[in-house]
Scaffold this active site. Structure first.
Site, PDB file in Angstrom:
ATOM      1  CE  LYS A  57      -2.053  -1.049   3.528  1.00 38.26           C
ATOM      2  NZ  LYS A  57      -1.175  -2.298   4.260  1.00 38.26           N
ATOM      3  NE  ARG A  69      -4.411  -1.663   9.970  1.00 42.75           N
ATOM      4  CZ  ARG A  69      -3.237  -0.180   8.966  1.00 42.75           C
ATOM      5  NH1 ARG A  69      -3.690   0.577   8.539  1.00 42.75           N
ATOM      6  NH2 ARG A  69      -2.129  -1.336   8.914  1.00 42.75           N
ATOM      7  NE  ARG A  93       8.064  -2.155   6.289  1.00 37.73           N
ATOM      8  CZ  ARG A  93       6.775  -2.259   6.429  1.00 37.73           C
ATOM      9  NH1 ARG A  93       5.698  -1.651   6.142  1.00 37.73           N
ATOM     10  NH2 ARG A  93       5.878  -2.372   7.533  1.00 37.73           N
ATOM     11  NE  ARG A 124       6.612   0.447   9.542  1.00 36.20           N
ATOM     12  CZ  ARG A 124       5.349   0.066   9.183  1.00 36.20           C
ATOM     13  NH1 ARG A 124       5.276   0.195   7.883  1.00 36.20           N
ATOM     14  NH2 ARG A 124       4.582  -0.781   9.186  1.00 36.20           N
ATOM     15  NE  ARG A 128       2.221  -5.209  10.825  1.00 35.80           N
ATOM     16  CZ  ARG A 128       3.359  -4.523   9.992  1.00 35.80           C
ATOM     17  NH1 ARG A 128       4.566  -5.215  11.027  1.00 35.80           N
ATOM     18  NH2 ARG A 128       2.911  -4.422   9.174  1.00 35.80           N
TER      19      ARG A 128
HETATM   20  P1  AP5 Z   1       4.746  -1.371   1.863  1.00 32.88           P
HETATM   21  O1  AP5 Z   1       4.670  -0.465   0.493  1.00 32.88           O
HETATM   22  O2  AP5 Z   1       5.551  -0.845   3.212  1.00 32.88           O
HETATM   23  O3  AP5 Z   1       3.608  -2.311   2.183  1.00 32.88           O
HETATM   24  P2  AP5 Z   1       2.099  -2.060   2.976  1.00 32.88           P
HETATM   25  O4  AP5 Z   1       1.477  -2.118   2.348  1.00 32.88           O
HETATM   26  O5  AP5 Z   1       2.182  -0.468   3.476  1.00 32.88           O
HETATM   27  O6  AP5 Z   1       2.476  -2.345   4.623  1.00 32.88           O
HETATM   28  P3  AP5 Z   1       2.493  -1.892   6.062  1.00 32.88           P
HETATM   29  O7  AP5 Z   1       3.429  -2.375   6.869  1.00 32.88           O
HETATM   30  O8  AP5 Z   1       2.880  -0.309   5.745  1.00 32.88           O
HETATM   31  O9  AP5 Z   1       1.137  -2.136   6.430  1.00 32.88           O
HETATM   32  P4  AP5 Z   1       0.893  -2.183   8.027  1.00 32.88           P
HETATM   33  O10 AP5 Z   1      -1.096  -1.809   7.419  1.00 32.88           O
HETATM   34  O11 AP5 Z   1       1.101  -3.265   8.334  1.00 32.88           O
HETATM   35  O12 AP5 Z   1       1.591  -0.560   8.625  1.00 32.88           O
HETATM   36  P5  AP5 Z   1       0.609   0.409   8.729  1.00 32.88           P
HETATM   37  O13 AP5 Z   1       1.722   1.690   8.152  1.00 32.88           O
HETATM   38  O14 AP5 Z   1      -0.664   0.705   7.349  1.00 32.88           O
HETATM   39  O15 AP5 Z   1       5.759  -3.151   1.209  1.00 32.88           O
HETATM   40  C1  AP5 Z   1       6.310  -3.718   2.219  1.00 32.88           C
HETATM   41  C2  AP5 Z   1       7.686  -3.997   1.666  1.00 32.88           C
HETATM   42  O16 AP5 Z   1       7.419  -4.923   0.696  1.00 32.88           O
HETATM   43  C3  AP5 Z   1       8.694  -2.695   1.207  1.00 32.88           C
HETATM   44  O17 AP5 Z   1       9.959  -3.151   1.855  1.00 32.88           O
HETATM   45  C4  AP5 Z   1       8.531  -2.626   0.023  1.00 32.88           C
HETATM   46  O18 AP5 Z   1       9.250  -2.534  -1.375  1.00 32.88           O
HETATM   47  C5  AP5 Z   1       8.375  -4.253  -0.739  1.00 32.88           C
HETATM   48  N1  AP5 Z   1       7.373  -4.419  -1.913  1.00 32.88           N
HETATM   49  C6  AP5 Z   1       6.321  -3.522  -2.511  1.00 32.88           C
HETATM   50  N2  AP5 Z   1       5.662  -3.457  -3.320  1.00 32.88           N
HETATM   51  C7  AP5 Z   1       6.625  -4.785  -4.049  1.00 32.88           C
HETATM   52  C8  AP5 Z   1       6.475  -5.239  -5.004  1.00 32.88           C
HETATM   53  N3  AP5 Z   1       4.891  -5.446  -6.037  1.00 32.88           N
HETATM   54  N4  AP5 Z   1       7.495  -5.982  -5.432  1.00 32.88           N
HETATM   55  C9  AP5 Z   1       7.852  -6.828  -4.299  1.00 32.88           C
HETATM   56  N5  AP5 Z   1       8.510  -5.771  -3.416  1.00 32.88           N
HETATM   57  C10 AP5 Z   1       7.339  -4.668  -3.167  1.00 32.88           C
HETATM   58  O19 AP5 Z   1       0.358   0.712   9.911  1.00 32.88           O
HETATM   59  C11 AP5 Z   1       1.107   0.455  11.101  1.00 32.88           C
HETATM   60  C12 AP5 Z   1       0.584   0.463  12.346  1.00 32.88           C
HETATM   61  O20 AP5 Z   1      -0.374   1.510  12.772  1.00 32.88           O
HETATM   62  C13 AP5 Z   1      -1.075  -0.314  12.596  1.00 32.88           C
HETATM   63  O21 AP5 Z   1       0.044  -1.995  12.798  1.00 32.88           O
HETATM   64  C14 AP5 Z   1      -1.791  -0.272  13.874  1.00 32.88           C
HETATM   65  O22 AP5 Z   1      -1.432  -0.379  14.753  1.00 32.88           O
HETATM   66  C15 AP5 Z   1      -1.593   1.501  13.472  1.00 32.88           C
HETATM   67  N6  AP5 Z   1      -2.710   1.519  12.349  1.00 32.88           N
HETATM   68  C16 AP5 Z   1      -2.224   2.538  10.674  1.00 32.88           C
HETATM   69  N7  AP5 Z   1      -3.454   2.358  10.729  1.00 32.88           N
HETATM   70  C17 AP5 Z   1      -4.789   2.657  11.425  1.00 32.88           C
HETATM   71  C18 AP5 Z   1      -6.072   2.298  11.338  1.00 32.88           C
HETATM   72  N8  AP5 Z   1      -7.180   2.594  11.028  1.00 32.88           N
HETATM   73  N9  AP5 Z   1      -6.591   1.899  12.294  1.00 32.88           N
HETATM   74  C19 AP5 Z   1      -6.032   1.980  13.577  1.00 32.88           C
HETATM   75  N10 AP5 Z   1      -4.642   1.079  13.593  1.00 32.88           N
HETATM   76  C20 AP5 Z   1      -4.124   1.752  13.052  1.00 32.88           C
HETATM   77 MG    MG Z   2       2.501   1.208   4.232  1.00 31.24          MG
END
Ligand code: AP5
Ligand code: MG
Length: 207
Positions: A13, A88, A122, A153, A164
């Site tokens: 994402k 989410r 990552r 992270r 997660r």
């Molecule tokens: P990346 O692009 O970082 O993936 P992502 O989907 O953004 O993964 P996240 O871990 O950031 O998602 P998340 O939903 O767990 O965390 P968030 O920060 O939102 O890609 C991942 C890796 O793959 C990278 O190394 C990238 O280079 C690689 N990659 C990407 N695409 C690729 C491809 N096509 N081919 C090869 N490699 C690729 O949330 C963190 C925390 O915040 C949550 O756990 C929660 O505690 C809190 N939080 C956030 N939003 C909310 C909400 N709405 N409600 C409640 N709590 C929340």
């Molecule tokens: Mg992300």
């Protein structure tokens, strides 16, 4: 255009949102980035949510909804935005529907094995929010965009990734049906290189 990026943790994402924000000239709103910034700056919110983030749970809906509502009211969102990591839960999606019109929800489909391998490699830049994978980096310690030190992270530890994924299955995955019923769901195969997946998304948005 008001776009939601849906998908499991590690589905890409953030990576896709960062490219779309440049191409479409609309902001990326990442609730994860907002929470991590508060954590880093040790704001009252940051201190409150520290254990939740590091443990892989979800920040309470009422806190998250309020933050997003205020952020979407800012001037730079007037022509559209890309929501990355929000909503989410069904409660968050219903709240969003009460104050915004969403055009489409793009769901990145990636299997769990790929997710674990992506997240274990990552690297994240706490300065510019750049997200990379060790396989893309010549120097895994330095951000290729801004030169800041890259970090792993805290929530990318194996134990927290599994939590997660569990939270995703129970609380976030039902959003796929929620947006399908509204006729707004677009599913995209998230497997393939970054450019390949990005091209699939652009093709859909251009239709
Ligand atoms: P990346 O692009 O970082 O993936 P992502 O989907 O953004 O993964 P996240 O871990 O950031 O998602 P998340 O939903 O767990 O965390 P968030 O920060 O939102 O890609 C991942 C890796 O793959 C990278 O190394 C990238 O280079 C690689 N990659 C990407 N695409 C690729 C491809 N096509 N081919 C090869 N490699 C690729 O949330 C963190 C925390 O915040 C949550 O756990 C929660 O505690 C809190 N939080 C956030 N939003 C909310 C909400 N709405 N409600 C409640 N709590 C929340
Ligand atoms: Mg992300």
């Amino acid at each position: 255009m008001n776009i939601i990026l849906l998908g499991a943790p590690g589905s890409g994402k953030g990576t896709m949102a960062q490219k779309l924000t440049v191409e479409l000239q609309i902001p990326q709103i990442s609730t994860g980035d907002i929470f991590r910034k508060n954590l880093k700056e040790e704001t009252p919110l940051g201190l409150k949510i520290k254990d939740i983030l590091n443990g892989g749970g979800l920040v309470p809906d009422e806190i998250t909804i309020e933050i997003v509502k205020n952020r979407l009211a800012e001037a730079d969102c007037a022509n559209g935005y890309i929501l990355d990591g929000f909503p989410r839960s069904i409660v968050q999606a219903e709240a969003l529907d009460a104050f915004q019109n969403i055009d489409c929800a793009i769901n990145l489909e990636v299997d769990n094995q790929t997710i674990v391998s992506r997240l274990s490699g990552r690297r994240f830049c706490p300065n510019c929010n750049g997200t990379f994978h060790v396989t893309q980096l010549q120097n895994a310690a330095i951000c290729p965009v801004c030169g800041n030190a890259l970090i792993v992270r805290k929530d990318d530890s194996e134990e927290t990734v599994l939590e997660r994924l569990r939270v995703y299955e129970t609380t976030t995955k039902p959003l796929i049906d929620y947006y399908r019923k509204q006729g707004k769901l677009v599913s995209v195969d998230g497997i393939g290189g970054v450019e390949v997946v990005y091209r699939r998304i652009l093709d859909i948005l251009h239709k």
